[in-house]
Design a protein around this motif. Structure first.
Motif, PDB file in Angstrom:
ATOM      1  N   LEU A  99       0.820  -1.276   0.127  1.00 40.21           N
ATOM      2  CA  LEU A  99       0.012   0.108   0.164  1.00 40.21           C
ATOM      3  C   LEU A  99       0.995   1.504  -0.007  1.00 40.21           C
ATOM      4  CD1 LEU A  99      -2.830  -0.744   2.558  1.00 40.21           C
ATOM      5  CD2 LEU A  99      -2.881  -0.227   0.051  1.00 40.21           C
ATOM      6  N   MET A 120      -4.024   7.560   6.190  1.00 39.70           N
ATOM      7  CA  MET A 120      -5.325   7.262   5.433  1.00 39.70           C
ATOM      8  C   MET A 120      -5.844   8.676   5.207  1.00 39.70           C
ATOM      9  SD  MET A 120      -7.016   4.024   7.596  1.00 39.70           S
ATOM     10  CE  MET A 120      -8.226   3.858   6.565  1.00 39.70           C
ATOM     11  N   THR A 125      -7.518  -1.388  -8.977  1.00 40.70           N
ATOM     12  CA  THR A 125      -8.649  -0.951  -8.392  1.00 40.70           C
ATOM     13  C   THR A 125      -9.488  -2.282  -7.939  1.00 40.70           C
ATOM     14  OG1 THR A 125      -8.898   0.949  -9.561  1.00 40.70           O
ATOM     15  CG2 THR A 125     -10.800   0.339  -8.650  1.00 40.70           C
ATOM     16  N   PHE A 182      -8.978  -7.995   0.085  1.00 38.80           N
ATOM     17  CA  PHE A 182      -8.937  -7.210  -1.318  1.00 38.80           C
ATOM     18  C   PHE A 182      -9.621  -7.998  -2.166  1.00 38.80           C
ATOM     19  CE2 PHE A 182      -7.405  -5.855  -5.457  1.00 38.80           C
ATOM     20  CZ  PHE A 182      -7.585  -4.439  -5.474  1.00 38.80           C
ATOM     21  N   TRP A 241     -13.032   8.771  -1.245  1.00 34.52           N
ATOM     22  CA  TRP A 241     -12.349   8.926  -0.041  1.00 34.52           C
ATOM     23  C   TRP A 241     -13.136   9.918   0.908  1.00 34.52           C
ATOM     24  CZ3 TRP A 241     -10.505  13.738   2.032  1.00 34.52           C
ATOM     25  CH2 TRP A 241      -9.863  13.489   3.199  1.00 34.52           C
ATOM     26  N   TYR A 258     -12.631  -3.205   5.910  1.00 32.68           N
ATOM     27  CA  TYR A 258     -11.916  -3.008   7.216  1.00 32.68           C
ATOM     28  C   TYR A 258     -12.358  -3.706   8.378  1.00 32.68           C
ATOM     29  CZ  TYR A 258      -9.360   0.102  10.319  1.00 32.68           C
ATOM     30  OH  TYR A 258      -8.429   0.768  10.991  1.00 32.68           O
ATOM     31  N   THR A 261     -13.932   1.239  -2.006  1.00 36.14           N
ATOM     32  CA  THR A 261     -12.999   1.298  -3.018  1.00 36.14           C
ATOM     33  C   THR A 261     -11.744   1.494  -2.670  1.00 36.14           C
ATOM     34  OG1 THR A 261     -15.019   2.040  -4.293  1.00 36.14           O
ATOM     35  CG2 THR A 261     -12.562   2.172  -5.265  1.00 36.14           C
ATOM     36  N   MET A 262     -10.530   0.870  -3.176  1.00 39.63           N
ATOM     37  CA  MET A 262      -9.222   0.912  -2.833  1.00 39.63           C
ATOM     38  C   MET A 262      -8.662   0.969  -4.285  1.00 39.63           C
ATOM     39  SD  MET A 262      -6.554  -1.072  -0.767  1.00 39.63           S
ATOM     40  CE  MET A 262      -7.029  -0.289   0.921  1.00 39.63           C
ATOM     41  N   CYS A 294      -4.934   6.544  -2.817  1.00 34.49           N
ATOM     42  CA  CYS A 294      -5.077   5.164  -2.728  1.00 34.49           C
ATOM     43  C   CYS A 294      -6.238   4.635  -2.419  1.00 34.49           C
ATOM     44  CB  CYS A 294      -4.001   4.550  -1.733  1.00 34.49           C
ATOM     45  SG  CYS A 294      -4.026   2.678  -1.587  1.00 34.49           S
ATOM     46  N   LEU A 295      -7.329   5.556  -1.769  1.00 30.00           N
ATOM     47  CA  LEU A 295      -8.637   5.078  -1.059  1.00 30.00           C
ATOM     48  C   LEU A 295      -9.547   5.837  -1.976  1.00 30.00           C
ATOM     49  CD1 LEU A 295      -7.737   5.450   2.791  1.00 30.00           C
ATOM     50  CD2 LEU A 295      -7.550   3.496   1.241  1.00 30.00           C
ATOM     51  N   TRP A 315     -14.083   6.804   3.179  1.00 33.44           N
ATOM     52  CA  TRP A 315     -13.110   6.558   4.103  1.00 33.44           C
ATOM     53  C   TRP A 315     -12.715   7.669   5.342  1.00 33.44           C
ATOM     54  CZ3 TRP A 315     -10.410   2.070   4.320  1.00 33.44           C
ATOM     55  CH2 TRP A 315     -10.529   1.511   3.081  1.00 33.44           C
ATOM     56  N   HIS A 364      -5.113   0.082  -5.048  1.00 29.62           N
ATOM     57  CA  HIS A 364      -3.985  -0.418  -4.716  1.00 29.62           C
ATOM     58  C   HIS A 364      -2.807  -0.314  -5.743  1.00 29.62           C
ATOM     59  CE1 HIS A 364      -1.054  -3.640  -3.134  1.00 29.62           C
ATOM     60  NE2 HIS A 364      -1.738  -3.581  -2.131  1.00 29.62           N
TER      61      HIS A 364
END
Length: 224
Positions: free
Chosen positions: A112, A125, A199, A221, A137, A204, A191-192, A133-134, A141, A194
């Motif tokens: 990450l 984060m 994607t 993931f 967001w 979490y 959504t991430m 990355c997130l 997030w 990576h």
């Protein structure tokens, strides 16, 4: 004695002597012992230290007398074997302390980060690197990270590490006016993007580590 193990009780101390030792008013311990007074978490910790209770005994007493679990002390960090536990996982896994500080990270989660893992996962984060990355967001997030920080501050209001974290986050203009979510992270997919895997969606999943102030976070993931 209500909620406290007989084998580790007050021994030869009278109820009045316990009050003197803990600098409380006369009759305080008698009320706690009889169930007439619900003690504070601080009071129970003082009793535990006086009687030499184990952390497990303290948990039992706290649950019996207050109906809740005690908040782990900041110094009660996860033991080193937890780092070995997460290294054996194929999914991204981390060990955090109560303030979001990164204690351990497995090989999958290292992907990450650009270079060395950050000192604090929650701070990352909310940083520009984390925002890239997130995905989604601002909705999925950031508000939940802020909620986790708010909960940690409520549990440990005098902790200087959390105060430093809040100060550093205050320097990010894009966080100004953003409200914490009404609750912390739950298990819905988020959504991430990576850096290595592309994607996808992650969950979490956080679990409190028994007898410590830390938690293990797993981020399974699924490619989009």
């Amino acid at each position: 004695m209500a909620g406290l193990p007989a084998t580790s009780g007050r021994g030869r101390l009278t109820q009045g002597q316990v009050d003197v030792a803990l600098h409380n008013g006369f009759g305080t311990y008698q009320k706690v012992e009889s169930g007439a007074l619900v003690p504070s978490a601080k009071y129970l910790r003082q009793v535990a230290e006086l009687f030499g209770l184990t952390p497990f005994d303290l948990q039992v007493a706290h649950a019996s007398l207050t109906g809740t679990e005690p908040v782990p002390h900041p110094s009660e960090r996860p033991s080193s074997p937890w780092a070995q536990v997460i290294q054996g996982q194929s999914q991204m896994a981390l060990v955090l302390d109560y303030s979001g500080a990164l204690i351990a990270v497995n090989a999958a989660a290292e992907g990450l980060f650009d270079g060395e893992p950050p000192a604090n996962f929650w701070h990352w984060m909310l940083s520009p690197a984390g925002r890239q990355c997130l995905g989604t967001w601002e909705e999925d997030w950031a508000p939940y990270v802020l909620a986790e920080i708010r909960r940690a501050q409520a549990r440990h209001p005098a902790d200087p590490g959390l105060e430093t974290l809040r100060t550093e986050l205050g320097c990010h203009g894009y966080l100004q006016g953003m409200e914490p979510a009404r609750w912390g992270f739950t298990a819905e997919p988020r959504t991430m993007h990576h850096p290595r895997w592309g994607t996808g969606h992650v969950q979490y999943l956080a679990a409190q580590i028994e007898g410590s102030s830390g938690q293990m976070v797993t981020l399974p993931f699924t490619p989009a």
